[in-house]
Design a protein around this motif. Structure first.
Motif, PDB file in Angstrom:
ATOM      1  N   PHE A 224       0.829  -1.208   0.000  1.00 19.44           N
ATOM      2  CA  PHE A 224       0.000   0.000   0.000  1.00 19.44           C
ATOM      3  C   PHE A 224       0.865   1.260   0.000  1.00 19.44           C
ATOM      4  O   PHE A 224       0.534   2.251  -0.667  1.00 19.44           O
ATOM      5  N   LYS A 225       1.955   1.244   0.733  1.00 16.93           N
ATOM      6  CA  LYS A 225       2.847   2.406   0.760  1.00 16.93           C
ATOM      7  C   LYS A 225       3.442   2.681  -0.619  1.00 16.93           C
ATOM      8  O   LYS A 225       3.632   3.837  -1.007  1.00 16.93           O
ATOM      9  N   ALA A 226       3.710   1.628  -1.369  1.00 15.28           N
ATOM     10  CA  ALA A 226       4.332   1.779  -2.685  1.00 15.28           C
ATOM     11  C   ALA A 226       3.342   2.165  -3.775  1.00 15.28           C
ATOM     12  O   ALA A 226       3.735   2.778  -4.780  1.00 15.28           O
ATOM     13  N   ASN A 227       2.069   1.840  -3.582  1.00 17.23           N
ATOM     14  CA  ASN A 227       1.119   1.963  -4.699  1.00 17.23           C
ATOM     15  C   ASN A 227      -0.094   2.853  -4.439  1.00 17.23           C
ATOM     16  O   ASN A 227      -0.943   2.993  -5.322  1.00 17.23           O
ATOM     17  N   VAL A 228      -0.194   3.443  -3.258  1.00 18.07           N
ATOM     18  CA  VAL A 228      -1.335   4.306  -2.933  1.00 18.07           C
ATOM     19  C   VAL A 228      -0.826   5.668  -2.487  1.00 18.07           C
ATOM     20  O   VAL A 228       0.075   5.759  -1.660  1.00 18.07           O
ATOM     21  N   LYS A 229      -1.421   6.705  -3.058  1.00 15.91           N
ATOM     22  CA  LYS A 229      -1.055   8.077  -2.687  1.00 15.91           C
ATOM     23  C   LYS A 229      -2.298   8.944  -2.690  1.00 15.91           C
ATOM     24  O   LYS A 229      -3.033   8.982  -3.684  1.00 15.91           O
ATOM     25  N   ASN A 230      -2.544   9.623  -1.583  1.00 16.31           N
ATOM     26  CA  ASN A 230      -3.712  10.512  -1.461  1.00 16.31           C
ATOM     27  C   ASN A 230      -5.015   9.801  -1.817  1.00 16.31           C
ATOM     28  O   ASN A 230      -5.888  10.371  -2.470  1.00 16.31           O
ATOM     29  N   GLY A 231      -5.113   8.543  -1.405  1.00 20.45           N
ATOM     30  CA  GLY A 231      -6.331   7.783  -1.633  1.00 20.45           C
ATOM     31  C   GLY A 231      -6.471   7.210  -3.028  1.00 20.45           C
ATOM     32  O   GLY A 231      -7.460   6.524  -3.323  1.00 20.45           O
ATOM     33  N   ARG A 232      -5.513   7.459  -3.885  1.00 19.77           N
ATOM     34  CA  ARG A 232      -5.576   6.982  -5.274  1.00 19.77           C
ATOM     35  C   ARG A 232      -4.576   5.841  -5.484  1.00 19.77           C
ATOM     36  O   ARG A 232      -3.501   5.821  -4.890  1.00 19.77           O
ATOM     37  N   VAL A 233      -4.955   4.925  -6.361  1.00 16.21           N
ATOM     38  CA  VAL A 233      -4.180   3.701  -6.560  1.00 16.21           C
ATOM     39  C   VAL A 233      -3.468   3.714  -7.911  1.00 16.21           C
ATOM     40  O   VAL A 233      -4.069   4.093  -8.936  1.00 16.21           O
ATOM     41  N   ALA A 234      -2.235   3.268  -7.929  1.00 13.55           N
ATOM     42  CA  ALA A 234      -1.434   3.222  -9.166  1.00 13.55           C
ATOM     43  C   ALA A 234      -1.747   1.937  -9.932  1.00 13.55           C
ATOM     44  O   ALA A 234      -0.892   1.059 -10.090  1.00 13.55           O
ATOM     45  N   TYR A 235      -2.971   1.849 -10.440  1.00 16.28           N
ATOM     46  CA  TYR A 235      -3.392   0.624 -11.128  1.00 16.28           C
ATOM     47  C   TYR A 235      -2.530   0.316 -12.347  1.00 16.28           C
ATOM     48  O   TYR A 235      -2.206  -0.842 -12.611  1.00 16.28           O
TER      49      TYR A 235
ATOM     50  N   TYR B 133     -29.349  12.545   0.053  1.00 19.30           N
ATOM     51  CA  TYR B 133     -28.144  11.848  -0.388  1.00 19.30           C
ATOM     52  C   TYR B 133     -27.754  12.264  -1.796  1.00 19.30           C
ATOM     53  O   TYR B 133     -28.618  12.427  -2.669  1.00 19.30           O
ATOM     54  N   PHE B 134     -26.450  12.444  -2.020  1.00 18.66           N
ATOM     55  CA  PHE B 134     -25.980  12.778  -3.369  1.00 18.66           C
ATOM     56  C   PHE B 134     -25.535  11.504  -4.091  1.00 18.66           C
ATOM     57  O   PHE B 134     -25.218  10.496  -3.466  1.00 18.66           O
ATOM     58  N   THR B 135     -25.541  11.562  -5.406  1.00 15.42           N
ATOM     59  CA  THR B 135     -25.251  10.391  -6.234  1.00 15.42           C
ATOM     60  C   THR B 135     -23.807   9.919  -6.052  1.00 15.42           C
ATOM     61  O   THR B 135     -22.867  10.716  -6.063  1.00 15.42           O
ATOM     62  N   TYR B 136     -23.656   8.632  -5.889  1.00 19.19           N
ATOM     63  CA  TYR B 136     -22.345   8.017  -5.664  1.00 19.19           C
ATOM     64  C   TYR B 136     -21.503   8.121  -6.923  1.00 19.19           C
ATOM     65  O   TYR B 136     -21.982   7.899  -8.039  1.00 19.19           O
ATOM     66  N   ASN B 137     -20.236   8.449  -6.768  1.00 22.16           N
ATOM     67  CA  ASN B 137     -19.310   8.546  -7.887  1.00 22.16           C
ATOM     68  C   ASN B 137     -18.564   7.224  -8.037  1.00 22.16           C
ATOM     69  O   ASN B 137     -17.670   6.911  -7.253  1.00 22.16           O
ATOM     70  N   TRP B 138     -18.924   6.477  -9.094  1.00 21.39           N
ATOM     71  CA  TRP B 138     -18.332   5.167  -9.310  1.00 21.39           C
ATOM     72  C   TRP B 138     -17.104   5.190 -10.218  1.00 21.39           C
ATOM     73  O   TRP B 138     -16.591   4.151 -10.610  1.00 21.39           O
ATOM     74  N   SER B 139     -16.604   6.397 -10.557  1.00 14.87           N
ATOM     75  CA  SER B 139     -15.388   6.485 -11.372  1.00 14.87           C
ATOM     76  C   SER B 139     -14.213   5.875 -10.627  1.00 14.87           C
ATOM     77  O   SER B 139     -14.122   5.949  -9.404  1.00 14.87           O
ATOM     78  N   LEU B 140     -13.291   5.292 -11.376  1.00 16.86           N
ATOM     79  CA  LEU B 140     -12.161   4.587 -10.790  1.00 16.86           C
ATOM     80  C   LEU B 140     -11.268   5.521  -9.984  1.00 16.86           C
ATOM     81  O   LEU B 140     -10.936   6.628 -10.422  1.00 16.86           O
ATOM     82  N   ASN B 141     -10.849   5.079  -8.798  1.00 18.75           N
ATOM     83  CA  ASN B 141      -9.974   5.884  -7.926  1.00 18.75           C
ATOM     84  C   ASN B 141      -8.503   5.702  -8.301  1.00 18.75           C
ATOM     85  O   ASN B 141      -7.664   5.341  -7.467  1.00 18.75           O
ATOM     86  N   LYS B 142      -8.192   5.981  -9.553  1.00 19.62           N
ATOM     87  CA  LYS B 142      -6.820   5.771 -10.027  1.00 19.62           C
ATOM     88  C   LYS B 142      -5.992   7.033  -9.873  1.00 19.62           C
ATOM     89  O   LYS B 142      -6.515   8.142  -9.786  1.00 19.62           O
ATOM     90  N   GLN B 143      -4.678   6.834  -9.814  1.00 17.86           N
ATOM     91  CA  GLN B 143      -3.751   7.986  -9.773  1.00 17.86           C
ATOM     92  C   GLN B 143      -3.706   8.641 -11.134  1.00 17.86           C
ATOM     93  O   GLN B 143      -3.859   8.004 -12.152  1.00 17.86           O
TER      94      GLN B 143
ATOM     95  N   VAL C  81     -14.155   6.567  -6.749  1.00 22.37           N
ATOM     96  CA  VAL C  81     -13.898   7.876  -6.161  1.00 22.37           C
ATOM     97  C   VAL C  81     -14.847   8.152  -4.998  1.00 22.37           C
ATOM     98  O   VAL C  81     -14.484   8.804  -4.021  1.00 22.37           O
ATOM     99  N   GLY C  82     -16.083   7.637  -5.085  1.00 25.53           N
ATOM    100  CA  GLY C  82     -17.060   7.862  -4.034  1.00 25.53           C
ATOM    101  C   GLY C  82     -16.787   7.093  -2.754  1.00 25.53           C
ATOM    102  O   GLY C  82     -17.408   7.358  -1.718  1.00 25.53           O
ATOM    103  N   CYS C  83     -15.869   6.156  -2.802  1.00 25.55           N
ATOM    104  CA  CYS C  83     -15.505   5.382  -1.614  1.00 25.55           C
ATOM    105  C   CYS C  83     -14.697   6.239  -0.652  1.00 25.55           C
ATOM    106  O   CYS C  83     -14.171   7.280  -1.033  1.00 25.55           O
ATOM    107  N   PRO C  84     -14.569   5.808   0.591  1.00 29.75           N
ATOM    108  CA  PRO C  84     -13.608   6.464   1.471  1.00 29.75           C
ATOM    109  C   PRO C  84     -12.210   6.305   0.886  1.00 29.75           C
ATOM    110  O   PRO C  84     -11.969   5.384   0.099  1.00 29.75           O
TER     111      PRO C  84
END
Length: 236
Positions: free
Chosen positions: A32-43, A226-236, A145-148
């Motif tokens: 996780f330290k190597a591949n996650v930054k500011n909640g975004r994943v280096a897919y 409730y606002f609409t959930y953002n299902w866009s990918l949480n990628k870097q 993106v809508g996830c924590p």
């Protein structure tokens, strides 16, 4: 003599299990330290070199955890869930959203903890159903993106309680709520709607749960939608 051999065998097995679990936590933390930054994943990076992820999931396959050992159990399954989401995205990469892949949450199975299991089953059967803790919703990250936000470290048994508290506070003081003081209205993430029962257990109200973690408390006369959930990918 046979009894002695049996005891030794059991002790060796327990020791190996403990070593594997500790190794899983340590390697997950590094991943996780190597591949996650500011909640975004280096897919994209992970997709190009999947060795570390596959090695982690192979290790997780043979680990056994008991719900009676709650911290190890919960930490293992939270990390296993988040890693499996990443695996599901990587296996379908490039993709714009986890929902673009049929059965992502309820059909695709992963071999984890001695089980063949879906993401939904990890969340709903192994965690929510056994512990009744609404804070799981702020640490299980579904790849959108809508996830924590996904943290750049593993959830560890000795820090789990503090991590659950911290991520819940971050979400409920951040993007999970939009507060309009002039109109006395609050818009919340649809997670609060989908799992309303988790946030209103034991006769509590949604604002009771929210205000437990809010720096600026929400008055009881505000209206919640409730606002609409953002299902866009949480990628870097």
């Amino acid at each position: 003599m046979k009894k002695y051999i049996l005891i030794v065998t059991v002790l060796i097995s327990v020791t190996i299990q403990a070593q594997d679990l500790n190794s899983f936590f340590s390697k997950s933390d590094a991943f996780f330290k190597a591949n996650v930054k500011n909640g975004r994943v280096a897919y994209s990076t992970i997709h190009k070199n999947q060795g570390d992820l596959n090695s982690l999931l192979e290790l997780a396959k043979g680990i056994s955890v008991s719900e009676s050992d709650a911290n190890n159990y919960q930490a293992f399954w939270i990390n296993a869930y988040n890693l499996s989401v990443i695996k599901g995205i990587v296996d379908n990469y490039p993709t714009k959203s986890p929902l673009d892949n049929a059965g992502f949450f309820d059909k695709t199975t992963y071999s984890l903890g001695g089980k063949q299991i879906t993401l939904n089953d990890i969340e709903n059967k192994l965690l929510r159903a056994k512990f009744n803790d609404a804070r799981f919703h702020f640490v299980l990250v579904c790849g959108a993106v809508g996830c924590p936000p996904l943290i750049s470290k593993a959830y560890l048994p000795n820090t789990l309680e503090a991590q659950l508290e911290k991520q819940t506070k971050i979400a409920l003081n951040g993007t999970f709520l939009k507060v309009n003081t002039k109109k006395k209205r609050v818009e919340g993430s649809e997670i609060l709607k989908w799992y309303k029962g988790d946030f209103t257990m034991n006769g509590t109200k949604e604002f009771d749960f929210i205000n437990k973690y809010r720096t600026e408390k929400i008055p009881s006369d505000y209206k919640l939608s409730y606002f609409t959930y953002n299902w866009s990918l949480n990628k870097q």
